[in-house]
Enzyme design. Sequence first.
Site, PDB file in Angstrom:
ATOM      1  CG  MET A  39      -5.624 120.364  24.128  1.00 27.33           C
ATOM      2  SD  MET A  39      -5.508 119.222  22.753  1.00 27.33           S
ATOM      3  CE  MET A  39      -4.792 120.275  21.480  1.00 27.33           C
ATOM      4  CB  SER A  40      -5.179 118.270  30.489  1.00 29.40           C
ATOM      5  OG  SER A  40      -3.875 118.749  30.785  1.00 29.40           O
TER       6      SER A  40
ATOM      7  CE1 TYR B 235      -7.296 113.960  23.095  1.00 24.07           C
ATOM      8  CE2 TYR B 235      -6.785 115.903  24.418  1.00 24.07           C
ATOM      9  CZ  TYR B 235      -6.463 114.640  23.967  1.00 24.07           C
ATOM     10  OH  TYR B 235      -5.305 114.043  24.385  1.00 24.07           O
ATOM     11  CD  GLU B 236      -8.863 110.593  25.850  1.00 24.19           C
ATOM     12  OE1 GLU B 236      -8.612 109.392  25.674  1.00 24.19           O
ATOM     13  OE2 GLU B 236      -8.659 111.191  26.931  1.00 24.19           O
TER      14      GLU B 236
ATOM     15  CG  HIS C  36      -7.002 114.398  27.468  1.00 28.59           C
ATOM     16  ND1 HIS C  36      -6.341 113.188  27.486  1.00 28.59           N
ATOM     17  CD2 HIS C  36      -6.115 115.327  27.919  1.00 28.59           C
ATOM     18  CE1 HIS C  36      -5.096 113.387  27.926  1.00 28.59           C
ATOM     19  NE2 HIS C  36      -4.936 114.667  28.201  1.00 28.59           N
TER      20      HIS C  36
ATOM     21  CG  HIS D 232       8.085 114.875  14.919  1.00 28.57           C
ATOM     22  ND1 HIS D 232       7.094 114.837  15.895  1.00 28.57           N
ATOM     23  CD2 HIS D 232       8.597 113.623  14.866  1.00 28.57           C
ATOM     24  CE1 HIS D 232       7.030 113.611  16.393  1.00 28.57           C
ATOM     25  NE2 HIS D 232       7.927 112.856  15.791  1.00 28.57           N
TER      26      HIS D 232
ATOM     27  CB  SER E 261       1.868 112.369  27.232  1.00 27.04           C
ATOM     28  OG  SER E 261       1.772 113.738  26.943  1.00 27.04           O
TER      29      SER E 261
ATOM     30  CG  HIS F 160      -2.309 104.348  23.994  1.00 26.72           C
ATOM     31  ND1 HIS F 160      -1.064 104.918  24.096  1.00 26.72           N
ATOM     32  CD2 HIS F 160      -2.364 103.799  22.776  1.00 26.72           C
ATOM     33  CE1 HIS F 160      -0.397 104.713  22.977  1.00 26.72           C
ATOM     34  NE2 HIS F 160      -1.174 104.039  22.148  1.00 26.72           N
TER      35      HIS F 160
ATOM     36  CB  ALA G 132       2.787 118.144  27.114  1.00 27.31           C
TER      37      ALA G 132
ATOM     38  CG  ASN H 157       4.175 122.514  21.041  1.00 26.44           C
ATOM     39  OD1 ASN H 157       3.791 121.782  21.957  1.00 26.44           O
ATOM     40  ND2 ASN H 157       3.387 123.373  20.442  1.00 26.44           N
TER      41      ASN H 157
HETATM   42  N1  HPA Z   1      -1.539 123.493  21.930  1.00 27.08           N
HETATM   43  C1  HPA Z   1      -2.457 122.864  22.677  1.00 27.08           C
HETATM   44  N2  HPA Z   1      -2.161 121.848  23.462  1.00 27.08           N
HETATM   45  C2  HPA Z   1      -0.878 121.439  23.528  1.00 27.08           C
HETATM   46  C3  HPA Z   1       0.130 122.058  22.771  1.00 27.08           C
HETATM   47  C4  HPA Z   1      -0.217 123.153  21.929  1.00 27.08           C
HETATM   48  O1  HPA Z   1       0.623 123.752  21.231  1.00 27.08           O
HETATM   49  N3  HPA Z   1       1.296 121.416  23.051  1.00 27.08           N
HETATM   50  C5  HPA Z   1       1.004 120.434  23.962  1.00 27.08           C
HETATM   51  N4  HPA Z   1      -0.318 120.461  24.235  1.00 27.08           N
END
Ligand code: HPA
Length: 280
Positions: free
Chosen positions: A213-214, A84-85, A82, A249, A29, A60, A112, A237
């Site tokens: 998550m990928s 989780y989807e 993903h 954020h 993303s 999307h 990410a 993050n």
């Molecule tokens: N945890 C899991 N997946 C993520 C994170 C995270 O902190 N940041 C971006 N994808």
Amino acid sequence: MVKKVFQEAADYISSRSSISPRISMVLGSGLNPLAERMEQTAVIPFTDIPHFPPTTVEGHAGRVVIGTLDGVPLLVMQGRYHFYEGYTMKQVTLPIRVMKTLGIEVVILTNAAGAINLDYRPGDMMLISDHIYLPGLTGNNPLMGPNDDEFGPRFPDMSHAYDPCFREIARKIAQEEGLPLHEGVYISLAGPSFETPAEVRFLRTIGADAVGMSTAPETVVAVHSGMRVVGISGISNAAPGALPSRTTHEEVLAAGKVLVPRMIAILRRLVPAIAEELEQ
Ligand code: HPA
């Protein structure tokens, strides 16, 4: 004969462009600006491609872009499926087998990720040296079920999943460009809930540097079929509890702002360098 599902998807994609790339890239993303730099592009929504899983979120939908980047033929996936989807791991990784069927030899996976390693900061990048695929280890591996011998062996070796030669090239590029590039272990979780601080401590204990998550399921399927993989995480993050202060954020937005040009700077040089290596 390659299974009809993969062949039909590949045939459709190749019918849309006369370019035959050997390299592909999955853009996490926020990295769309890279695809915008491509030329001679054919843009193909996932929804147009036979057997690609239906996309759930309207507006999307992902897409496949074929074209050239600085003259190098390239296939780009803008967006991915993903777990989780609600997709199965086989659905998540279907595009990788379609890439293989198209003749792709190298796949660059971007994502990410949250920092687990206390030395990492939002805005940093991490070259993936290895992964821990937690859902795979606990029974959600896309290669479960009858093995498709057309693609690869029943028990594929994963000891060099992230190509050592291309990692060396990426390291060199980052150094030359003065870009901060860590190298570490990516842990792939199912999501979608973020980790608790206790889970982050667990992940650190078992050797993870960044969490997302990928990526890992895609790597497993790519390596199974003999494709070479490069993985780069953009640290968006700090995972919960990884830093003394909470990630805000604003921090995440600021990280995204510096990450996009940094990721682009490295990827723009990595693609031609990989192409050159393939020519040898
Ligand atoms: N945890 C899991 N997946 C993520 C994170 C995270 O902190 N940041 C971006 N994808």
